[in-house]
Motif scaffolding. Structure first.
Motif, PDB file in Angstrom:
ATOM      1  N   SER A  92       4.341  -1.073   4.282  1.00 23.98           N
ATOM      2  CA  SER A  92       4.900   0.042   3.373  1.00 23.98           C
ATOM      3  C   SER A  92       6.503   0.451   3.298  1.00 23.98           C
ATOM      4  CB  SER A  92       4.005   1.342   3.337  1.00 23.98           C
ATOM      5  OG  SER A  92       4.543   2.410   2.831  1.00 23.98           O
ATOM      6  N   LYS A  99       2.416   2.969  -0.569  1.00 27.98           N
ATOM      7  CA  LYS A  99       1.981   1.841  -1.246  1.00 27.98           C
ATOM      8  C   LYS A  99       1.840   1.021  -0.331  1.00 27.98           C
ATOM      9  CE  LYS A  99       2.748  -1.446  -4.884  1.00 27.98           C
ATOM     10  NZ  LYS A  99       3.598  -1.520  -6.054  1.00 27.98           N
ATOM     11  N   THR A 101       1.100  -2.870   1.162  1.00 30.36           N
ATOM     12  CA  THR A 101       0.766  -4.170   0.778  1.00 30.36           C
ATOM     13  C   THR A 101       0.246  -4.863   1.740  1.00 30.36           C
ATOM     14  OG1 THR A 101       2.723  -4.295  -0.809  1.00 30.36           O
ATOM     15  CG2 THR A 101       1.706  -6.346  -0.165  1.00 30.36           C
TER      16      THR A 101
ATOM     17  N   TYR B  33      -6.401   5.543  -4.114  1.00 31.03           N
ATOM     18  CA  TYR B  33      -6.046   4.235  -4.407  1.00 31.03           C
ATOM     19  C   TYR B  33      -7.562   3.528  -4.950  1.00 31.03           C
ATOM     20  CZ  TYR B  33      -2.188   5.089  -1.030  1.00 31.03           C
ATOM     21  OH  TYR B  33      -1.206   5.764  -0.490  1.00 31.03           O
ATOM     22  N   TRP B  34      -7.161   2.432  -5.766  1.00 34.90           N
ATOM     23  CA  TRP B  34      -8.239   1.502  -5.964  1.00 34.90           C
ATOM     24  C   TRP B  34      -7.692  -0.076  -5.727  1.00 34.90           C
ATOM     25  CZ3 TRP B  34     -13.225   1.989  -6.573  1.00 34.90           C
ATOM     26  CH2 TRP B  34     -13.745   2.891  -7.069  1.00 34.90           C
ATOM     27  N   TYR B  35      -8.453  -0.741  -4.724  1.00 38.91           N
ATOM     28  CA  TYR B  35      -8.029  -1.966  -4.368  1.00 38.91           C
ATOM     29  C   TYR B  35      -9.177  -2.993  -4.700  1.00 38.91           C
ATOM     30  CZ  TYR B  35      -3.913  -0.667  -1.323  1.00 38.91           C
ATOM     31  OH  TYR B  35      -2.888  -0.407  -0.780  1.00 38.91           O
ATOM     32  N   GLN B  44      -5.772  -6.283  -2.713  1.00 38.35           N
ATOM     33  CA  GLN B  44      -4.876  -6.204  -3.699  1.00 38.35           C
ATOM     34  C   GLN B  44      -5.039  -4.860  -4.415  1.00 38.35           C
ATOM     35  OE1 GLN B  44      -6.466 -10.243  -5.226  1.00 38.35           O
ATOM     36  NE2 GLN B  44      -4.309 -10.497  -5.723  1.00 38.35           N
ATOM     37  N   LEU B  45      -3.670  -4.258  -4.485  1.00 40.92           N
ATOM     38  CA  LEU B  45      -3.734  -2.890  -5.235  1.00 40.92           C
ATOM     39  C   LEU B  45      -3.764  -2.832  -6.676  1.00 40.92           C
ATOM     40  CD1 LEU B  45      -3.272   0.142  -4.815  1.00 40.92           C
ATOM     41  CD2 LEU B  45      -0.824  -0.343  -4.864  1.00 40.92           C
ATOM     42  N   TYR B  47      -4.389   0.277  -8.658  1.00 42.26           N
ATOM     43  CA  TYR B  47      -3.796   1.484  -9.199  1.00 42.26           C
ATOM     44  C   TYR B  47      -3.772   2.504  -8.112  1.00 42.26           C
ATOM     45  CZ  TYR B  47      -3.677   0.947 -14.334  1.00 42.26           C
ATOM     46  OH  TYR B  47      -3.508   0.638 -15.486  1.00 42.26           O
ATOM     47  N   ILE B  48      -2.807   3.208  -8.169  1.00 42.26           N
ATOM     48  CA  ILE B  48      -2.405   4.325  -7.001  1.00 42.26           C
ATOM     49  C   ILE B  48      -2.195   5.473  -8.058  1.00 42.26           C
ATOM     50  CG2 ILE B  48      -0.174   3.906  -7.079  1.00 42.26           C
ATOM     51  CD1 ILE B  48       0.107   4.631  -4.316  1.00 42.26           C
ATOM     52  N   GLY B  58      -0.686  -0.689  -9.785  1.00 42.55           N
ATOM     53  CA  GLY B  58      -0.439  -1.494  -8.639  1.00 42.55           C
ATOM     54  C   GLY B  58       0.198  -2.749  -8.960  1.00 42.55           C
ATOM     55  N   ASP B  59      -0.326  -3.681  -8.055  1.00 45.81           N
ATOM     56  CA  ASP B  59       0.184  -5.063  -8.206  1.00 45.81           C
ATOM     57  C   ASP B  59      -0.636  -5.846  -9.395  1.00 45.81           C
ATOM     58  OD1 ASP B  59       0.809  -4.919  -4.834  1.00 45.81           O
ATOM     59  OD2 ASP B  59       2.302  -4.950  -6.475  1.00 45.81           O
TER      60      ASP B  59
END
Lengths: 112, 110
Positions: A92, A99, A101, B33-35, B44-45, B47-48, B58-59
């Motif tokens: 992070s 956030k 990763t 978060y949702w992963y 993998q993200l 939304y935050i 997110g990503d």
């Protein structure tokens, strides 16, 4: 965008062995580093974290962080069958509203 | 004990159907978060959410949207689900940078 890679992808060790898991990251501005552990069919759970260069030990687990090398690792001393799980490293840029990763994970199997 | 609850645990949908995944937490954490988790890809993200009605991509947000109308509740919506959205979805909330995950929802889109 942050790129986090883990090695090896999978690892089988005998009970009592010392185990080393590796994680590299791409963003040199990263500040916070975590290891999460996920047993099969369960939710990931935070195991340990480190925020400054060096080493941190908690029981049988030790994290090493080298920011200059963009690398941190998890070492497990006296590995137990209950340590068998998917280990996920995460990085992070900051702690507030982190956030994270995640890397792709290392699947560890400890044979009795 | 801190708890994040996800419903349902298992879900089978047909391609094109709408999907609603729900998540609740009893810790009054601001950030949620949702992963999604796929083999070999880690988490993998998607939304935050930093608080009520304060959501950020997110990503991998494409094909998903979220709703957070109460601090303790965070929903993930798939409008017209696609087969490549078959995955395990994890919700999490955070305190001091540590994430607390729910047990996950295994979604199959046929």
């Amino acid at each position: 965008q942050q790129n986090v890679q883990q090695s090896p992808e999978s690892l089988i060790v005998p009970e009592g062995a010392r185990t080393s898991l590796n994680c590299t990251f791409s963003d040199s501005a990263s500040q916070y580093f975590w290891w999460y552990r996920q047993h099969s069919g369960k939710a990931p759970k935070a195991l340990m974290s480190i925020f400054s260069n060096g080493e941190k030990e908690e029981g049988r687990f030790t994290i090493h962080l080298n920011k200059a090398s963009l690398h941190f690792s998890l070492h497990i001393r006296d590995s137990q069958p209950s340590d068998s799980a998917l280990y996920l490293c995460a990085v992070s840029p900051n702690n507030a509203g982190a956030k994270l990763t995640f890397g792709g994970g290392t699947r560890l199997t400890v044979r009795p | 004990d801190m708890k994040v609850t996800q419903m349902p645990r298992y879900l089978i949908k047909r391609m094109g159907e709408n999907v609603l995944l729900e998540c609740g937490q009893d810790m009054s954490h601001e950030t949620m978060y949702w992963y999604r988790q796929d083999p070999g890809l880690g988490l993998q993200l998607i939304y935050i959410s930093y608080d009520v009605d304060s959501n950020s991509e997110g990503d991998i947000p494409k094909g998903y949207r979220v709703s957070r109308k109460k601090r303790e509740h965070f929903s993930l919506i798939l409008d017209s689900a696609k087969t490549n959205q078959t995955s395990v979805y994890f919700c999490a909330s955070s305190l001091g940078g540590t994430l607390y995950f729910g047990a996950g929802t295994r979604l199959s889109v046929l």
